[in-house]
Design an enzyme around this catalytic site. Structure first.
Site, short mmCIF file in Angstrom:
data_model
loop_
_atom_site.label_atom_id
_atom_site.label_comp_id
_atom_site.label_asym_id
_atom_site.label_seq_id
_atom_site.Cartn_x
_atom_site.Cartn_y
_atom_site.Cartn_z
N SER A 1 -4.44 1.16 11.63
CA SER A 1 -5.02 0.40 10.68
C SER A 1 -6.46 0.05 10.98
O SER A 1 -6.65 -0.16 12.22
CB SER A 1 -4.15 -1.06 10.48
OG SER A 1 -5.03 -2.09 9.95
N TYR B 1 -10.76 0.26 5.53
CA TYR B 1 -11.30 -0.59 4.48
C TYR B 1 -12.68 -0.69 4.43
O TYR B 1 -13.35 -0.36 5.38
CB TYR B 1 -10.92 -2.19 4.95
CG TYR B 1 -9.46 -2.53 4.35
CD1 TYR B 1 -8.75 -2.56 3.49
CD2 TYR B 1 -8.42 -2.72 5.73
CE1 TYR B 1 -7.60 -2.91 3.27
CE2 TYR B 1 -7.21 -3.32 5.31
CZ TYR B 1 -6.66 -3.26 4.37
OH TYR B 1 -5.45 -3.59 4.09
N THR C 1 -7.70 2.77 1.69
CA THR C 1 -7.09 1.89 0.88
C THR C 1 -7.88 1.38 -0.44
O THR C 1 -9.05 0.96 0.06
CB THR C 1 -6.73 0.72 1.66
OG1 THR C 1 -5.82 0.76 2.74
CG2 THR C 1 -5.97 -0.33 0.98
N LYS D 1 -5.10 6.16 -0.75
CA LYS D 1 -3.86 4.95 -0.42
C LYS D 1 -3.74 3.83 -1.57
O LYS D 1 -4.76 2.87 -1.33
CB LYS D 1 -3.73 4.55 0.90
CG LYS D 1 -2.61 3.82 1.22
CD LYS D 1 -2.69 3.28 2.65
CE LYS D 1 -1.56 2.28 3.08
NZ LYS D 1 -1.55 1.09 2.38
N HIS E 1 0.86 -1.34 -1.33
CA HIS E 1 0.56 -2.18 -0.28
C HIS E 1 1.73 -2.90 0.12
O HIS E 1 1.62 -4.11 0.71
CB HIS E 1 -0.69 -3.12 -0.78
CG HIS E 1 -1.68 -3.39 0.27
ND1 HIS E 1 -2.82 -2.89 0.36
CD2 HIS E 1 -1.32 -4.13 1.52
CE1 HIS E 1 -3.52 -3.62 1.51
NE2 HIS E 1 -2.47 -4.11 2.16
N ARG F 1 2.30 -6.46 -1.26
CA ARG F 1 1.49 -7.47 -1.09
C ARG F 1 0.14 -7.71 -1.73
O ARG F 1 -0.66 -8.85 -1.46
CB ARG F 1 0.92 -7.36 0.50
CG ARG F 1 2.13 -7.53 1.29
CD ARG F 1 2.10 -6.44 2.63
NE ARG F 1 1.17 -7.31 3.75
CZ ARG F 1 1.41 -7.93 4.60
NH1 ARG F 1 2.61 -8.49 4.48
NH2 ARG F 1 0.70 -8.79 5.13
N ASP G 1 4.83 5.24 0.28
CA ASP G 1 5.15 4.08 1.28
C ASP G 1 5.69 2.81 0.32
O ASP G 1 5.45 2.63 -0.78
CB ASP G 1 4.05 3.82 2.27
CG ASP G 1 3.14 2.83 1.53
OD1 ASP G 1 2.97 2.23 0.49
OD2 ASP G 1 1.91 2.98 2.28
N GLY G 2 6.55 2.44 0.90
CA GLY G 2 7.08 0.87 0.39
C GLY G 2 8.75 1.19 0.23
O GLY G 2 9.11 1.65 -0.46
N VAL H 1 11.12 1.98 2.05
CA VAL H 1 12.03 3.04 2.71
C VAL H 1 12.67 2.56 4.19
O VAL H 1 12.04 2.14 4.86
CB VAL H 1 11.10 4.30 3.11
CG1 VAL H 1 12.23 5.34 3.87
CG2 VAL H 1 10.56 4.86 1.92
N GLY I 1 6.31 1.04 7.01
CA GLY I 1 5.37 -0.02 7.58
C GLY I 1 6.26 -1.05 8.26
O GLY I 1 6.18 -1.11 9.47
#
Length: 369
Positions: free
Chosen positions: A106, A129, A155, A230, A254, A257, A285-286, A288, A308
């Protein structure tokens, strides 16, 4: 008590971590509908296993952007990992490397790109970012490149921070003994106390709300690294991302979020895969938590998945050993799912191996009375 699945680490993390830290990792935006849906949506997909296939040898290896990895299970970027464990991102990097898979670091890590690179060999991506000060961005990308990172995960779903009510209640801020290491030398490494969430205030002050597709082009002028976009959830944005030169797409909300009431990523996946038409790989992602989830994502066309929260929860519970265990449990479950579905390699996993609630129903003969 022996841990037998990934989800069990969450309760241990909850007991071990300060409330402010646990809530930061665990919570989603607003009503947290999407947070629950990210998990629940996987239950709407069932298997159509094929039998009597020789599954004595199973190959889970795959290639991501030309890099060979041991399995299609990778580590998503999660911020501030030293809040979970003193070794933070160092431990995660070592665990990913030992498992033969990719770690994404990150931007808001509590260890720098150079520090993570110093843990030893490994394939690593850098999540970016975009700050208002583009010199900061250019510098950071160059540092990641020099440190041997192999791709940028940009992102794109965070022009503003989502409303995470737990962080507001807790007045979330980075603990005083930690900094956002990548920004330390730029006086952007500290987070002030705020009347709501310290992170929301930091984002409002530093992150560029004007970020647009032209910046994806700009990024390609300052780095040779492939760019993964992403935070894509629609066919429309998939097509634009490919036109803009994206090397791949990560279907992500995300971790639920940002915008609440977006669909679960597993529900959005197929739309994105169809729009991509095989031109670039699509990842997810998310939500799993099981090897079965990994299989379902691949059956819907994903080239791989990222995890994550399981990383930070296992890190909090057992440090590097916890992250290693999460990766090995998911690997073993995924291998078993492949075997029981009659698939010996990733290319044998097809859409026909699953049926979803949104598929046209298979006509069923009327039951005999």
């Amino acid at each position: 008590m022996e841990i037998t699945n990934v989800s069990e680490y969450q309760e241990i993390a909850k007991q071990k971590l300060p409330k402010m830290v646990y809530d930061y990792y665990a919570s989603g935006a607003e009503d947290q509908w999407t947070l629950q849906e990210n998990r629940f949506a996987f239950t709407k997909i069932l298997f159509r296993p094929r039998i009597l296939i020789d599954v004595s040898k199973i190959d889970m290896t795959t290639t991501v952007l030309g890099f060979k990895i041991s399995m299609p299970i990778m580590i998503a970027p999660t911020a501030m990992q030293k809040m979970a464990h003193p070794e933070g991102e160092y431990a995660t990097a070592r665990a990913a490397s030992a498992a033969g898979t990719i770690m994404t670091l990150s931007s808001w890590a509590t260890s720098s790109v150079e520090e993570v690179a110093s843990t030893g060999p490994g394939i690593r991506f850098f999540q970016l970012y975009v700050y208002k000060d583009r010199n900061v961005v250019a510098q950071l990308v160059r540092r990641a490149e020099r440190a041997g990172f192999k791709a940028i995960a940009l992102t794109v779903d965070t022009p503003r921070l989502g409303r995470r009510e737990a962080d507001i209640k807790n007045r979330f801020t980075l603990p005083p003994f930690l900094t956002l290491k990548n920004f330390e030398g730029l006086d952007l490494g500290k987070m002030d106390q705020a009347d709501d969430s310290g992170l929301a205030s930091y984002v409002a002050g530093q992150i560029d709300r004007s970020l647009s597709w032209k910046d994806v082009k700009w990024l390609q002028t300052i780095t040779k690294l492939p760019i993964l976009v992403k935070g894509v959830l629609t066919a429309e944005d998939t097509r634009i991302a490919i036109q803009a030169g994206a090397a791949g797409i990560i279907v992500s909300n995300h971790g639920a979020r940002q915008l609440d009431y977006v669909p679960a990523t597993i529900m959005a996946l197929e739309e994105v895969v169809k729009a991509a038409q095989g031109r670039v790989p699509v990842f997810l992602d998310g939500g799993v938590r099981r090897g079965t989830d990994v299989f379902k994502a691949l059956a819907l066309g994903a080239s791989g998945i990222f995890i994550g929260r399981p990383v930070v929860f296992s890190l909090a519970a057992e440090g590097e050993a916890g992250v290693r265990k999460v990766l090995s449990m998911l690997r073993e479950e995924f291998e078993l799912t492949m075997a029981l579905s009659g698939c010996r390699s990733l290319k044998e996993i097809t859409r026909d191996h699953i049926v979803t609630e949104w598929d046209s129903p298979h006509p069923r003969p009327a039951p005999r009375l």
